[in-house]
Structures are given as structure tokens and as C-alpha cells.
Design an enzyme around this catalytic site. Sequence first.
Site, short mmCIF file in Angstrom:
data_model
loop_
_atom_site.label_atom_id
_atom_site.label_comp_id
_atom_site.label_asym_id
_atom_site.label_seq_id
_atom_site.Cartn_x
_atom_site.Cartn_y
_atom_site.Cartn_z
CB CYS A 381 -0.98 -0.04 1.18
SG CYS A 381 -2.36 1.12 0.99
CG HIS A 507 -3.86 -3.81 2.58
ND1 HIS A 507 -2.98 -3.37 3.54
CD2 HIS A 507 -4.42 -2.70 2.03
CE1 HIS A 507 -3.01 -2.04 3.59
NE2 HIS A 507 -3.87 -1.61 2.69
CD GLU A 509 -1.72 -6.53 4.78
OE1 GLU A 509 -1.98 -5.39 5.21
OE2 GLU A 509 -1.25 -6.74 3.65
#
Length: 544
Positions: A381, A507, A509
Site C-alpha cells: 500500500c 493488502h 496480508e
Amino acid sequence: MAKHIFITGGVVSSLGKGLTSAAIGMILEQRGLKVSMQKLDPYINVDPGTMSPYQHGEVYVLDDGAETDLDLGHYERFTHAKLRRSSNYTTGRIYSDVIARERKGDYLGSTVQVIPHITDAIKDAIRAGVDADCDVALTEVGGTVGDIESLPFLEAIRQFALEKPHGDVMFVHLTLLPYLRASGEMKTKPTQQSVGKLREIGIQPDVLVCRTEQPMTEEMAKKISLFCNVRQGCVIEERDVDFSIYEVPLMLVRAGLDRIIVDRLGLPKDRETDLVEWSRMVEGLRRTTDTCEIAVVGKYIELHDAYKSIYESLTHAGIASRCKVKIRKIKAEDYYTKGAELLAGVDGLLVPGGFGERGVEGKIRAIQHARETGLPFFGICLGMQCATIEFARNVMGLEGAHTSEFAQDTLHPVIHLMPDQANLSDKGGTMRLGSFDCRLAKDSLARRLYDAELVRERHRHRYEFNNDYRERFVRAGMVLSGVNPERDLVEIVELPDHPFFVGVQFHPEFKSAPLEPQPLFRGFVAAALAHAKNGGRSMARSLA
């Protein structure tokens, strides 16, 4: 009809209700049951999207764009439950819905009250979070028993259980057995009082899960059972894990919690809880001797939960590479003043997302160090945007290149505001949120790591790579390896002549699990491990 389990907490906050809830969901899945997961949060914010990470930790984003509590990250890492906007309700959202209905005249002139109108809305929210083919619905109630803001939620689940057939609902209460080092003993009184407050409301817990530092004795379990009106076999010890949070399901099964739930809810008993693969994963992580160290240079580095999913994703990638990933947390402002000495000895650099200008120049300098020295780098990001700015300034020679988020008068806004964000006034829920397609360039590192041409990843941002500079970046040697096919937005950048240099606007994750590591994290940690084994020197890109 789905059975329901409500998980509450007492004594203190941050006991780990979310982790315990996720572990219970995972245990039930391993018995062949389908579960749904939900979190009810007592705060008045409509969602956590506008809250500071220092107060709330990370904001976890779902596929449908919902900004939710970080505990939903635990749910997805442990279970296969399909989470959506109805998986997380707050007081603010409940009251907003009730007030909107009152303004429309839906209550036919009634005086709108906490009981029944707010509690009815909470019960509707609980039902909305249950999948049609779900066997067991788990609902975690945030906050602590005794908090004034939690009372409507606790009253609602009391009513919910009363309205269901006997045997369809059970209550699991997580509590603390504090250890007093001065006297060398654990105390049960806080647990007794916590359960007492719950019983005053009208809820009798079926199971007590007791967080402890020290082993709980049989005598102590008997005492808790007697004073809390819970059968002794249903007083479960959940001792602090000294190795990995992924031990928690194993601990709960050893204590017999899976059998207790099956008996209490009348669930099928024809299948045992299968934790063979999970146990193998935990044991493999315990035995591994290889290590690599990743530096995380961020803005909110003091609070572990601010980057919770990133740290867990690094652990998952370590499992895939059979290595332990050590984390070196570095404040971006400190890097700006102290420089490369803070990265001495690390095997990789990760720059995560964030909001606000503080620390940005430190992130940019750290990325420059990684690019110039061959240190594996992964930007997420704002981390990807900083990598773009660094490359524009120091490789392309665009003096003063920046993002218009922090420098509106820059001559080279290589990162700029998305056009559809320009005239928005509300801050909450208005970013580019949720899952979007990303097409991966042939022969790119991203394509090899994903082993796919088209992937979907979750986003949370307002600013994007400026396509006006696209050709200049390509001519300078940067590969724009991932692009959103619908809007032609650059999603991934990478450098082909670097061991591992990847920045992503999304993102990743939020799409990682211990048994299914996210591909980009897996590649990054593999590159960092190769860097460690090579004595800290750069290595061929193919090792990534």
C-alpha cells in the site's frame, strides 16, 4: 437450524476472545461441521475504519469491502468461514439502523427503547451473520462483562437463548486467573466476580476458559466449578503459549473442549477432531533451525496489533520455507535520523501501509537502501507508493517527486488521488475497499509466485499510481507487473534486476493462513532466507 455459541469475556480486555473463538471454529470444522463467525463490538463508531491504529489496531478488510475488527483476521486464518459485512456489527451500526427505521416511521409511533428495539436489532444482526447451510454459528461479544456499553449485547444474547429450543445455544466465558508473584499463587476471585456479573444479567456460562500463566490445579478447578456453578469438567485451562498462537486449538482439544461442545449442542459424534495436519505444521515450526530476520519500517510500530496480519503472514511464509522469521521493528522516523545502521544484519525489508505524512521520508530512505544493496524488499500500500516515489527521485531524476497526498504542489505527483475520491466529504467507508481483479504480466516475478494470470486481492486506499508517468517508469526499468483490468490501475511494481523488489497497492496480508501462505509473502521470505544463507550478500533473483 444452526446451533449457536456465544463467547464472552471477563476481568480484563485483550484476553484473547478472538483467538479462542477462531480456535473453537477451527476445531469444529475439523469435525466436518460448517461454521460461521461473527464479532459484536460495543463501541459507538459505525466501523473501525476511522479509528487510530493506536486505539484499535489494524482495520481488517473483507472481500465485500467491509472494514472490520482485527479479530476477523483470526477467524479467517483459522477457519474457512465466509466472512462478510454482517460478520461484524458495532453499537454505532445498530443504533444507526434503529434510528433510520424510527425516522421512516417503522415503529408505528412507539417509544423507541433499548429493550425491545435495540436488543431486537442485535438479535436480527446475529441472525444475519448465519450462513444458510451453517451447522454452528459462533458469535464473539466484544468488551468485558460489567462494561456499561456491553449490556445491550449481553441482554440480547440472553433473550436469543431464551427464544431458542433448549440445547441449541451455549455460552463460553473467557476469564483470567491472575498470578500474584509476591505470594506465588493464582487467584480465582476475579473469575468468580466476572461470572457473578454474567449471572446477574441472566446468563449462566456452560464453559469457562481460564487464561493462566501457571498450571491450574485440580483443587482450583473444583473451587471455580463450585462458586461459578459450572461443572468441573467444563472449567478449561488455556495457558499462555510460549511458542505460537497456533498451539491454542491443540490445547483446547487436549482439554476436551470439542467433546464438551458436541455433547452440549447435540452435534454428531461419528467423527473425531482431525488435527493431524495442524499438529504437523506446529511441530515443524517448532523444530526448524533456519532463521531470517525481517525489518518492518512503519509508522505504528509501537503497537503490535497495528500490523497484526502482516506479522502473521510472515510467520505463515516462514512455515512454507521451514524457517523462523524474526521481526525487527523500526520506527520510520528513527530511520530518517539514524539511517542504514538500523538495518544492519537484516535479511529483508518490509514497508507496510499507513496514513499521514509522519515517517514517509524515513520509509523512502530505507527503500533506497534496499534497492541499492540488493536487500529483499516488499512494499504494501503506502510502502508501494514510497517505492514508486524513491525510484522516481533517485533513478528517473524527477526532483521532488512525491504523492499529492502529502505534497499537493509537487511538480511530479507520481502518486495521486483517484478521480472518484476527489469530491468525497465523509471519511468512513469511502475508500477503494474490498477485492478487485489484478492481471499479472507474463514472465514477471508476481506471475511466477502466484502461478496464475488473474488474481483477486483486497484494497484499502484513496491514492494510486499516476498513469501519466507510466511510460517513463517502464523506460527507466521498473516493471508494472500487475494491473487492474477494469480501470487500468497499476497494482504491482517490481524491479527485474534485483533479488526481490516488489511493491503492491493492495493488502495481501488479508489473504494468508498458516496452511495456505500468501504467495507474495512466501516469495519474500524465501528471498530473505536465501539472503541469510548467503551471508547477507545479494543473490540471483531465481532464489526468490
